[in-house]
Design an enzyme around this catalytic site. Structure first.
Site, PDB file in Angstrom:
ATOM      1  N   ARG A  64     -40.433  -8.803  -2.519  1.00 15.95           N
ATOM      2  CA  ARG A  64     -40.561  -7.104  -2.646  1.00 15.95           C
ATOM      3  C   ARG A  64     -41.980  -6.678  -3.346  1.00 15.95           C
ATOM      4  O   ARG A  64     -42.497  -5.678  -2.856  1.00 15.95           O
ATOM      5  CB  ARG A  64     -39.239  -6.907  -3.629  1.00 15.95           C
ATOM      6  CG  ARG A  64     -38.079  -6.873  -3.197  1.00 15.95           C
ATOM      7  CD  ARG A  64     -37.090  -6.928  -4.362  1.00 15.95           C
ATOM      8  NE  ARG A  64     -37.222  -8.087  -5.044  1.00 15.95           N
ATOM      9  CZ  ARG A  64     -36.485  -8.346  -6.170  1.00 15.95           C
ATOM     10  NH1 ARG A  64     -35.758  -7.483  -6.614  1.00 15.95           N
ATOM     11  NH2 ARG A  64     -36.584  -9.394  -6.810  1.00 15.95           N
ATOM     12  N   SER A  70     -30.098  -7.112  -7.069  1.00 15.74           N
ATOM     13  CA  SER A  70     -28.718  -7.090  -7.417  1.00 15.74           C
ATOM     14  C   SER A  70     -28.292  -6.526  -9.002  1.00 15.74           C
ATOM     15  O   SER A  70     -27.433  -6.000  -9.117  1.00 15.74           O
ATOM     16  CB  SER A  70     -28.139  -8.558  -7.160  1.00 15.74           C
ATOM     17  OG  SER A  70     -28.402  -8.698  -5.724  1.00 15.74           O
ATOM     18  N   HIS A  98     -31.223  -6.498   0.864  1.00 16.25           N
ATOM     19  CA  HIS A  98     -30.893  -7.603   1.778  1.00 16.25           C
ATOM     20  C   HIS A  98     -30.428  -7.167   3.150  1.00 16.25           C
ATOM     21  O   HIS A  98     -30.990  -7.847   4.110  1.00 16.25           O
ATOM     22  CB  HIS A  98     -29.756  -8.057   0.978  1.00 16.25           C
ATOM     23  CG  HIS A  98     -29.936  -8.654  -0.213  1.00 16.25           C
ATOM     24  ND1 HIS A  98     -29.341  -8.337  -1.490  1.00 16.25           N
ATOM     25  CD2 HIS A  98     -31.002  -9.702  -0.767  1.00 16.25           C
ATOM     26  CE1 HIS A  98     -29.714  -8.874  -2.409  1.00 16.25           C
ATOM     27  NE2 HIS A  98     -30.582  -9.699  -2.155  1.00 16.25           N
ATOM     28  N   LYS A 158     -28.367 -18.871 -12.636  1.00 12.52           N
ATOM     29  CA  LYS A 158     -27.777 -17.409 -12.970  1.00 12.52           C
ATOM     30  C   LYS A 158     -26.148 -17.685 -13.012  1.00 12.52           C
ATOM     31  O   LYS A 158     -25.630 -18.491 -12.344  1.00 12.52           O
ATOM     32  CB  LYS A 158     -27.970 -16.646 -11.505  1.00 12.52           C
ATOM     33  CG  LYS A 158     -29.363 -15.985 -11.435  1.00 12.52           C
ATOM     34  CD  LYS A 158     -29.323 -15.214 -10.160  1.00 12.52           C
ATOM     35  CE  LYS A 158     -30.753 -14.648  -9.878  1.00 12.52           C
ATOM     36  NZ  LYS A 158     -30.880 -14.081  -8.395  1.00 12.52           N
TER      37      LYS A 158
END
Ligand code: COA
Length: 161
Positions: free
Chosen positions: A92, A130, A19, A43
């Site tokens: 990504r 994360s 990030h 989430k």
């Protein structure tokens, strides 16, 4: 709309060096970058909003055109309030594409004047998420090469035994 203001939204639970790399690159392109801690209703987070903001603030202290804020509503509304024309997302791998296309399309439906710009994550950071840094840290692994100093310090202090 100001073409040089960008927002970079995410859950950031917590911020990683992947990030941070996107933030640094965006800050060299745009006049102002708002890193926005948002809520993804799908989430549940490990870190509080305050902790997530604090980790990011400490990680971007060297970038004077980067601002860090929390937003609990639609991200597009936040962008409009900030007069931002650009929403940055990191990509990504091809697996990110479908999810990102959905978000970008929903945001385009909500406001076609705000463009989503994708920045490719550096290949050496492409495996970082994360979730996997938390998993490694909870298992006692050294994650100092994967997260900013502030996040690494947290895990050093709160090591699980
Ligand atoms: N480096 C490291 N990790 C990266 C990365 C990079 N360059 N790019 C993406 N990721 C990872 C993140 O670590 C995260 O990993 P995790 O799933 O293990 O936590 C994952 O990719 C994607 O998460 P993130 O980028 O934080 O986005 P998100 O999908 O969780 O949330 C919000 C994005 C908060 C901005 C979004 O949910 C939102 O805007 N919510 C408000 C409602 C709204 O407006 N929705 C849009 C219309 S549907």
């Amino acid at each position: 709309m100001n073409k040089t203001i960008a927002i970079y939204p995410g859950t950031f639970d917590p911020i990683t060096i992947g990030h941070l790399d996107i933030i640094e690159r965006a800050s060299s392109i745009y006049e102002k970058v708002y890193v926005t801690v948002g809520i993804n209703p799908n989430k549940s987070t490990f870190f509080s909003v305050e902790d997530r903001l604090d980790f990011i603030l400490k990680s971007v202290a060297h970038l004077d055109n980067v601002f860090v804020e929390y937003n609990d509503g639609l991200i597009i509304e936040f962008a409009k309030r900030k007069n931002a024309k650009i929403m940055i997302r990191g990509l990504r791998a091809v697996t990110d594409f479908e999810y990102e296309l959905q978000i970008a399309s929903a945001n385009m439906y909500l406001d076609r004047n705000i463009e989503t710009i994708f920045m490719m994550t550096r290949s050496e950071y492409s495996f970082i998420s994360s979730s996997n840094v938390k998993e490694m840290a909870f298992a006692g692994a050294d994650i100092s090469g994967l997260v900013p100093f502030s996040v690494n310090e947290y895990f050093k202090v709160h090591k699980r035994r």
